[in-house]
Design a protein around this motif. Structure first.
Motif: not given
Length: 130
Positions: A62-75, A77-83
């Motif tokens: 499967x795949x894991x989706x991450x979003x970049x945060x302002x502090x350089x860390x990643x979150x 997320x369940x879907x690519x649309x989630x912020x």
């Protein structure tokens, strides 16, 4: 008359300098974005490798989706649309395809968010800046 010539020369120099300065400023902003995207890439890889569900033998699919945060860390997320809670937005604009950490991140506009998708089946990562 001499003063008028001096003012005209200064005006010409300023007219030449402003576009050059603006271009250099955007290049610096794009370099900042590249560094932050590279940092997020490292955070994604660290998270994937320290994930208790990750298996070198290919047990995880499967795949894991991450979003970049302002502090350089990643979150994660369940879907690519989630912020993310505190999403990073790009500060520069580039019209050319850009490789970050060996992965094509493509061109982006100012204010774009960064998404990483890690594919467990083949270990590839996709970076989307949109």
């Amino acid at each position: 008359m001499e003063m008028l010539i001096v003012v005209a020369i200064i005006a010409i120099l300023i007219a030449i300098a402003i576009p050059t300065f603006a271009s250099s400023l955007n290049k610096a902003r794009v370099a900042t974005d590249e560094a932050n995207i590279r940092s997020g890439y490292a955070s994604v890889m660290t998270d994937v490798l320290t994930d208790d569900n990750y298996s070198v033998e290919g047990g995880t699919t499967g795949e894991a989706t991450y979003k970049l945060n302002k502090d350089g860390s990643v979150t994660k997320v369940a879907t690519a649309d989630q912020e993310a809670a505190d999403p990073y937005t790009t500060v520069g604009k580039t019209d050319t395809a850009t490789k970050v950490a060996g992965v094509d991140a493509g061109p982006w506009d100012k204010g774009a968010g960064v998404t990483y998708v890690y594919d467990y089946s083949d270990g590839s990562i996709t970076i989307t800046v949109a």
